[in-house]
Scaffold this active site. Structure first.
Site, PDB file in Angstrom:
ATOM      1  N   THR A  92      -7.544  -0.711  -5.606  1.00  0.00           N
ATOM      2  CA  THR A  92      -8.292  -1.148  -4.411  1.00  0.00           C
ATOM      3  C   THR A  92      -8.829   0.104  -3.717  1.00  0.00           C
ATOM      4  O   THR A  92      -9.838   0.634  -4.139  1.00  0.00           O
ATOM      5  CB  THR A  92      -7.413  -2.003  -3.477  1.00  0.00           C
ATOM      6  OG1 THR A  92      -6.238  -1.281  -3.154  1.00  0.00           O
ATOM      7  CG2 THR A  92      -7.055  -3.314  -4.148  1.00  0.00           C
ATOM      8  N   THR A 144      -0.979  -3.622  -0.743  1.00  0.00           N
ATOM      9  CA  THR A 144      -0.646  -2.429  -1.480  1.00  0.00           C
ATOM     10  C   THR A 144      -0.227  -2.361  -2.910  1.00  0.00           C
ATOM     11  O   THR A 144      -0.933  -1.911  -3.762  1.00  0.00           O
ATOM     12  CB  THR A 144       0.555  -1.781  -0.802  1.00  0.00           C
ATOM     13  OG1 THR A 144       0.269  -1.779   0.507  1.00  0.00           O
ATOM     14  CG2 THR A 144       0.809  -0.413  -1.319  1.00  0.00           C
ATOM     15  N   GLU A 188      -2.881   7.263   1.569  1.00  0.00           N
ATOM     16  CA  GLU A 188      -4.093   7.346   2.370  1.00  0.00           C
ATOM     17  C   GLU A 188      -4.143   8.647   3.170  1.00  0.00           C
ATOM     18  O   GLU A 188      -3.325   8.878   4.043  1.00  0.00           O
ATOM     19  CB  GLU A 188      -4.171   6.147   3.298  1.00  0.00           C
ATOM     20  CG  GLU A 188      -4.312   4.876   2.498  1.00  0.00           C
ATOM     21  CD  GLU A 188      -4.143   3.645   3.344  1.00  0.00           C
ATOM     22  OE1 GLU A 188      -4.906   2.717   3.111  1.00  0.00           O
ATOM     23  OE2 GLU A 188      -3.273   3.633   4.219  1.00  0.00           O
ATOM     24  N   ASN A 224      -7.980   3.968   7.915  1.00  0.00           N
ATOM     25  CA  ASN A 224      -7.418   2.735   8.436  1.00  0.00           C
ATOM     26  C   ASN A 224      -8.121   2.217   9.682  1.00  0.00           C
ATOM     27  O   ASN A 224      -7.992   1.053  10.035  1.00  0.00           O
ATOM     28  CB  ASN A 224      -5.921   2.905   8.690  1.00  0.00           C
ATOM     29  CG  ASN A 224      -5.168   2.880   7.379  1.00  0.00           C
ATOM     30  OD1 ASN A 224      -5.193   1.881   6.673  1.00  0.00           O
ATOM     31  ND2 ASN A 224      -4.554   3.999   7.035  1.00  0.00           N
ATOM     32  N   SER A 280     -14.716  -2.359   8.306  1.00  0.00           N
ATOM     33  CA  SER A 280     -16.136  -2.315   8.644  1.00  0.00           C
ATOM     34  C   SER A 280     -16.969  -1.981   7.431  1.00  0.00           C
ATOM     35  O   SER A 280     -16.458  -1.619   6.393  1.00  0.00           O
ATOM     36  CB  SER A 280     -16.377  -1.321   9.754  1.00  0.00           C
ATOM     37  OG  SER A 280     -15.871  -0.054   9.388  1.00  0.00           O
ATOM     38  N   LYS A 321      -0.623   0.419  -8.723  1.00  0.00           N
ATOM     39  CA  LYS A 321      -1.690   0.635  -7.746  1.00  0.00           C
ATOM     40  C   LYS A 321      -1.073   0.644  -6.352  1.00  0.00           C
ATOM     41  O   LYS A 321      -0.028   0.050  -6.099  1.00  0.00           O
ATOM     42  CB  LYS A 321      -2.764  -0.446  -7.829  1.00  0.00           C
ATOM     43  CG  LYS A 321      -2.289  -1.789  -7.364  1.00  0.00           C
ATOM     44  CD  LYS A 321      -3.175  -2.492  -6.362  1.00  0.00           C
ATOM     45  CE  LYS A 321      -3.469  -1.668  -5.159  1.00  0.00           C
ATOM     46  NZ  LYS A 321      -3.710  -2.503  -3.947  1.00  0.00           N
TER      47      LYS A 321
END
Lengths: 404, 404
Positions: B153, B190, B275, B399, B404, B179
């Protein structure tokens, strides 16, 4: 960044309390970094302190020294937390108390020490000693605002609240100041609060009133979940108004309300000045089966980096709130019973997004500076509220760059 | 950002397993977002799933469907987590299983469904159905790397590990893909992991091996403390090698080691791709009195935003680590007994900064990409290790901007 207006409200003097500030040059030359609060003889003094297993030296000493009727001075320095300093830290804190005691003719035991600033550096005792005469020479009862500035560290604004109310023709005053810009920065030893009143309150009652008020205010705010080695909140009742609070139930109730509102406002001032804060977020958990599950739920949501970054982005990302509630450790939680609201907008019901929900309605709430997240567990009758902030780029910048 | 090299190691085929990918256009047109894993008849299948109270629909269904010897297909879609979708979510997950079952001549019960992606959106069942024939048509045993890409993802790189070892002249293969790019993004649901081996393992033993290996790998990694609604890890033993693991203690030990190393490498690949991660941080708590206090300490440090931002800044800010340990809730913790190390550099001992510590030595460790924080509680004989990342500007950006 900070939320809401930066103006300090009018600070009423409290009979029996004088405050003086001075510059010791601990971290920045010229900065007011030493504050002395003088307490009249015979005042009741109550305190609540950090629950961190590693108390800073001044916290250990203040807990030993605090005795109603005998404490005469509160001595605060910023720029150095005197935490993680081992035995030397205790010696240094005691030395500061002794220096002030010699200058004022009291016993070192009568001085309560407080330090806030960098952890792990030796306290510059000589600098502090040198500044004490200056702080004593400008003691005054109209210097609350100066003292509010004197206890600041990374705070972007001074924090003070003052209220008065009438009772049987007499006036009772409560004035308080606080500092803190994260619920904690262990490195800056965050949160200090000093509240004084001219009411007369029996020491035991005063301690109980302070503990209760702290549990509805300072103990319900969180910026980043970290709790400091130095957090301290002191409540002083000088008795100079002549009104004995604990002998009159009606007065006790009025006083309790006033105290709780002062404490809450001081606590919220810290959240609103939270590091990098762009939002003040109220998390209200309702219909919980116990206080523990209400608080576990509220803090899990309040500390979720994913919820906090969504708040920063003004993104009504209800999936993140839902997932945080789901990992709060509540046994046998039933998804279908859960409701989550942003202000009055229902986000989640019947196990998924509410039918009535629209992205526009959620977005409208998220665009506000003050946001209420209301979580109804539908398991019992307990409610709890905590206050927090969003997680912004500025939070990372402030905390990644702080020591440099 | 991500830590370390992005290259995928060579992926060995596992006899009895075929994998196919297809594009259903769930979130981005053309992206490979559907992965079908075909399992030979008679294989043992074990699974561990999220402990979040709000499981996604596919997790609920996979838990119901999982039966060794009967499961024939694993069906994964990305782009939509089918979480927080109420009763419709269950209907949709079941519909996908049925569609694949019809095409392959098995029962819907024999299909395990997995979804990862945005929470709270209805699963686009028709798109997934349409892509199934394509995924089935390119089933192959040399498509592990494609499948690793197909389950991504926000991952910046595919994650796969493959090992082989010899036993009595025969070869056992273990291959796995995973993943995840935060320990959780509830919004992206997640963590998925699929590991297969051609060893033969009794189903009960397989489940126990998987649970133990997960507790040393997937259950010890954290990026932001959030746990997903969709986390799942499946272990398949096809038995095609003809080696029965659970009837031979020496083989069992060798197999267990191989499995644990594959699982740990898959888990660490997720952390390294965390991240905004710029560091891989190992937090090792030693000489704890219990597993609980070891883990509580490790996770409190791992989740502290102040520790994580200091790591991002490569700042050896030991006061923040000390303060985090102090609030981990360990009863009667004695500061003087505690030692904290960065790699081999002692930061804290005897209640404060170690005498031998120099800022240069601490800085040298902090400048590394891989950092070990070692915390010795000196209370007992239990050790635990968790792995995490730093907290960077990119974490906030990813995050805050994700939807958006």
């Amino acid at each position: 960044m900070a939320v809401g207006p930066a103006t300090l409200s009018e600070m009423f003097p409290v009979d029996g309390i004088r405050l003086g500030v001075a510059s010791a040059g601990i971290k920045k030359p010229g900065r007011k970094d030493v504050v002395v609060i003088e307490v009249c003889e015979g005042a009741s003094v109550a305190g609540v302190f950090t629950k961190n297993a590693f108390c800073a030296a001044p916290v250990v000493l203040s807990k030993q020294h605090i005795v109603s009727g005998s404490n005469r001075y509160l001595l605060t320095n910023t720029g150095n937390a005197n935490a993680g300093t081992g035995k030397q830290g205790m010696i240094d804190a005691q030395a500061c108390c002794e220096a002030l005691a010699v200058l004022t003719g009291v016993s070192a035991q009568d001085v309560l020490p407080f330090s806030t600033g960098v952890i792990g550096e030796k306290l510059p005792v000589d600098k502090i000693k040198t500044a004490l005469p200056d702080a004593l020479s400008n003691l005054g009862d109209d210097t609350w605002a100066l003292a509010a500035e004197g206890i600041m560290t990374t705070d972007t604004r001074p924090k003070g609240v003052s209220v008065q109310f009438q009772y049987e023709g007499k006036t009772i005053t409560l004035s308080g100041i606080s500092k803190g810009s994260g619920m904690i920065m262990p490195n800056m030893a965050t949160m200090l609060g000093y509240v004084a009143t001219d009411a007369a309150v029996n020491p035991d009652v005063l301690q109980s009133l302070l503990s209760q008020a702290a549990d509805k205010s300072f103990n319900r705010i969180t910026v980043d979940g970290d709790t400091s080695t130095n957090d301290s909140c002191i409540l002083i009742a000088t008795g100079k108004s002549g009104l004995q609070v604990d002998e009159d139930p009606a007065l006790l109730e009025q006083f309790t309300q006033a105290l709780e509102s002062v404490m809450l406002e001081l606590a919220l001032a810290i959240v609103k000045d939270g590091e990098g804060a762009t939002k003040l977020v109220t998390i209200q958990v309702e219909t919980a089966a116990s206080q523990k599950e209400a608080l576990d739920t509220a803090y899990t949501v309040a500390h979720s980096p994913l919820v906090k970054t969504a708040l920063f982005a003004s993104d009504p990302n209800w999936g993140r709130i839902l997932a945080a509630v789901g990992r709060a450790g509540i046994e046998n939680l039933v998804l279908d019973d859960l409701k989550i609201y942003l202000d009055d907008v229902c986000l989640v019901e019947n196990g998924g997004r509410a039918d009535s929900y629209t992205e526009e309605a959620g977005q409208a709430v998220m665009n506000q500076e003050n946001i209420l997240i209301r979580i109804c567990l539908n398991r019992g009758g307990v409610s709890e509220t905590v206050w927090t902030t969003d997680l912004s780029h500025d939070y990372v910048t402030i905390n990644a760059d702080y020591r440099s």
